[in-house]
Motif scaffolding. Structure first.
Motif, PDB file in Angstrom:
ATOM      1  N   VAL A 184       0.819  -1.215   0.000  1.00 44.74           N
ATOM      2  CA  VAL A 184       0.000   0.000   0.000  1.00 44.74           C
ATOM      3  C   VAL A 184       0.852   1.263   0.000  1.00 44.74           C
ATOM      4  O   VAL A 184       0.350   2.353  -0.255  1.00 44.74           O
ATOM      5  N   LEU A 209      -7.889  -8.018  -9.326  1.00 45.96           N
ATOM      6  CA  LEU A 209      -8.304  -6.742  -8.737  1.00 45.96           C
ATOM      7  C   LEU A 209      -9.211  -5.947  -9.670  1.00 45.96           C
ATOM      8  O   LEU A 209     -10.062  -5.184  -9.204  1.00 45.96           O
ATOM      9  N   SER A 220      -2.052  -6.599   3.170  1.00 49.93           N
ATOM     10  CA  SER A 220      -0.871  -6.171   2.425  1.00 49.93           C
ATOM     11  C   SER A 220       0.403  -6.521   3.186  1.00 49.93           C
ATOM     12  O   SER A 220       0.386  -6.829   4.392  1.00 49.93           O
ATOM     13  N   HIS A 298     -10.844   1.396  -0.273  1.00 53.13           N
ATOM     14  CA  HIS A 298     -10.391   2.169  -1.421  1.00 53.13           C
ATOM     15  C   HIS A 298     -10.440   1.317  -2.681  1.00 53.13           C
ATOM     16  O   HIS A 298     -10.564   0.093  -2.629  1.00 53.13           O
ATOM     17  N   SER A 299     -10.299   1.976  -3.797  1.00 57.27           N
ATOM     18  CA  SER A 299     -10.113   1.281  -5.058  1.00 57.27           C
ATOM     19  C   SER A 299      -8.630   0.958  -5.222  1.00 57.27           C
ATOM     20  O   SER A 299      -7.765   1.759  -4.847  1.00 57.27           O
ATOM     21  N   VAL A 300      -8.352  -0.215  -5.762  1.00 52.96           N
ATOM     22  CA  VAL A 300      -6.960  -0.648  -5.937  1.00 52.96           C
ATOM     23  C   VAL A 300      -6.751  -1.175  -7.349  1.00 52.96           C
ATOM     24  O   VAL A 300      -7.658  -1.715  -7.976  1.00 52.96           O
ATOM     25  N   ARG A 301      -5.530  -1.018  -7.822  1.00 55.35           N
ATOM     26  CA  ARG A 301      -5.134  -1.529  -9.129  1.00 55.35           C
ATOM     27  C   ARG A 301      -3.710  -2.071  -9.035  1.00 55.35           C
ATOM     28  O   ARG A 301      -3.025  -1.849  -8.049  1.00 55.35           O
ATOM     29  N   MET A 313       0.872  -2.901  -6.151  1.00 53.63           N
ATOM     30  CA  MET A 313      -0.536  -2.578  -5.957  1.00 53.63           C
ATOM     31  C   MET A 313      -0.641  -1.084  -5.669  1.00 53.63           C
ATOM     32  O   MET A 313       0.027  -0.567  -4.782  1.00 53.63           O
ATOM     33  N   VAL A 315      -2.972   2.054  -4.578  1.00 53.63           N
ATOM     34  CA  VAL A 315      -4.196   2.386  -3.854  1.00 53.63           C
ATOM     35  C   VAL A 315      -4.648   3.787  -4.228  1.00 53.63           C
ATOM     36  O   VAL A 315      -3.861   4.735  -4.202  1.00 53.63           O
ATOM     37  N   ASP A 316      -5.906   3.923  -4.593  1.00 54.44           N
ATOM     38  CA  ASP A 316      -6.461   5.229  -4.952  1.00 54.44           C
ATOM     39  C   ASP A 316      -6.904   5.945  -3.674  1.00 54.44           C
ATOM     40  O   ASP A 316      -8.092   6.027  -3.362  1.00 54.44           O
ATOM     41  N   TRP A 317      -5.932   6.463  -2.942  1.00 55.20           N
ATOM     42  CA  TRP A 317      -6.225   7.110  -1.669  1.00 55.20           C
ATOM     43  C   TRP A 317      -7.129   8.339  -1.847  1.00 55.20           C
ATOM     44  O   TRP A 317      -7.907   8.679  -0.955  1.00 55.20           O
ATOM     45  N   ILE A 331      -8.957  -2.922   2.865  1.00 59.10           N
ATOM     46  CA  ILE A 331      -7.541  -3.145   3.132  1.00 59.10           C
ATOM     47  C   ILE A 331      -7.316  -3.152   4.642  1.00 59.10           C
ATOM     48  O   ILE A 331      -7.717  -2.223   5.346  1.00 59.10           O
TER      49      ILE A 331
END
Length: 349
Positions: A184, A209, A220, A298-301, A313, A315-317, A331
């Protein structure tokens, strides 16, 4: 460990009696593993909590070692736990989707379990190894048990991604998917920014994901090391004088020596020293709803193209990925390590 010391050890670790039979429906677990040392410890925790869960199947994928060795390692764990004839084992992906094979032998040993063979067993019980491929088995089990299976993936996500490609409705039939993997904060443990399970097969992690349609819960790398347990606990835990305790001590010796070297990797750089059985955290979260005490949603990619960040990975914080739902993952942030220690103690009794 003498009986008095064991009693004091259990009290120190907050060991609790299992919930009464029938208190709640048992979870149906399927574990997807690349059976290294922490996978083995995670399997033991899952198998040791019969009051709360039933291990329906174990699927094997390439990762910490090659898939044939992974299945052999799973067989060793099942024998140590007296579950050889109860849990079916399925061999799956023998290589990543596109990536090159990564080498985990400095930590896990050449055989994945510390290069420490078990003593000869005069009457070994045969393991229920199946001819059906693990990916086919995952799809079939989800269809046979719609909305009931908790899938716990603690290796590279190759089998899971292939199941999702084979059956687009696969994850919609799962109750939930727990993953140990990813970073993260871009603090890698095998590349500059990548955690091993994601870096070993970035394309598979990307598929999972991007398209998972069941609740997705992630332990994580940073979460596990920030919630490390004292080495004093590990030292006491591995002196448990049972077959399972001796098994854990045998297989863990190499990885423990590696982890305890001063200044080893990124663990001590940002979390301080401690015992971190990474995959166990995902199993503990799946078994005990009170284990994780703080979540981030959150959204993750997964990054595939960066020269230095492939397998990371992301994380769209800030919630700026406009083409994605605001949240697609929970998460793990903080946990109750006393509960974790209690599960580990129960696993070697």
């Amino acid at each position: 460990m003498n009986p008095c010391r064991r009693k004091a050890f259990k009290h120190q670790c907050g060991a609790k009696s299992p919930p009464p039979a029938g208190a709640a429906p048992k979870k149906l677990l399927v574990l997807d593993v690349d059976c290294g040392v922490d996978d083995a410890q995670a399997l033991m925790v899952a198998l040791g909590d019969a009051a709360r869960a039933r291990v329906l199947a174990i699927t094997c994928c390439n990762g910490n070692t090659h898939v044939r060795q992974v299945a052999d390692n799973v067989a060793r764990v099942l024998r140590a736990c007296g579950a050889s004839a109860q849990v079916p084992v399925f061999l799956g992906a023998s290589s990543p989707l596109l990536a090159k094979q990564m080498d985990a032998s400095p930590f896990h040993g050449n055989d994945g379990l510390g290069d420490s063979p078990d003593p000869p067993d005069p009457s070994p019980v045969a393991v229920k190894e199946q001819e059906e491929h693990a990916v086919n088995a995952l799809v079939r089990l989800a269809k046979e048990n719609p909305g009931q299976i908790t899938l716990i993936a603690v290796g590279p996500l190759t089998n899971v991604a292939l199941a999702m490609r084979m059956d687009p409705d696969f994850t919609s039939r799962l109750k939930e998917l727990y993953i140990m993997g990813g970073t993260v904060e871009a603090r890698g443990n095998c590349t500059m920014c990548g955690e091993f399970n994601f870096a070993a097969d970035p394309e598979a992690a990307y598929v999972v994901l991007e398209t998972c349609s069941c609740p997705l819960l992630i332990a994580s790398w940073e979460f596990t090391v920030r919630n490390a347990m004292p080495w004093e606990f590990y030292d006491a835990w591995t002196t448990t004088d049972t077959e399972r305790g001796r098994f854990v001590k045998r297989i863990s010796a190499k990885s423990t020596a590696f982890a305890r070297e001063p200044g080893r990797g990124s663990v001590e750089l940002f979390a301080g020293p401690g015992f971190v059985p990474c995959d166990v955290y995902a199993v503990a979260a799946a078994l005990d709803p009170d284990f994780v005490t703080q979540w981030a949603e959150h959204s993750v990619r997964v990054e595939l193209h960066g020269a230095l960040t492939r397998g990371q990975m992301v994380v769209d914080w800030m919630g700026i990925m406009e083409d994605r739902p605001l949240v697609n993952a929970r998460i793990m942030v903080q946990c109750d390590t006393a509960r974790l220690m209690a599960m580990l103690v129960a696993a070697v009794q």
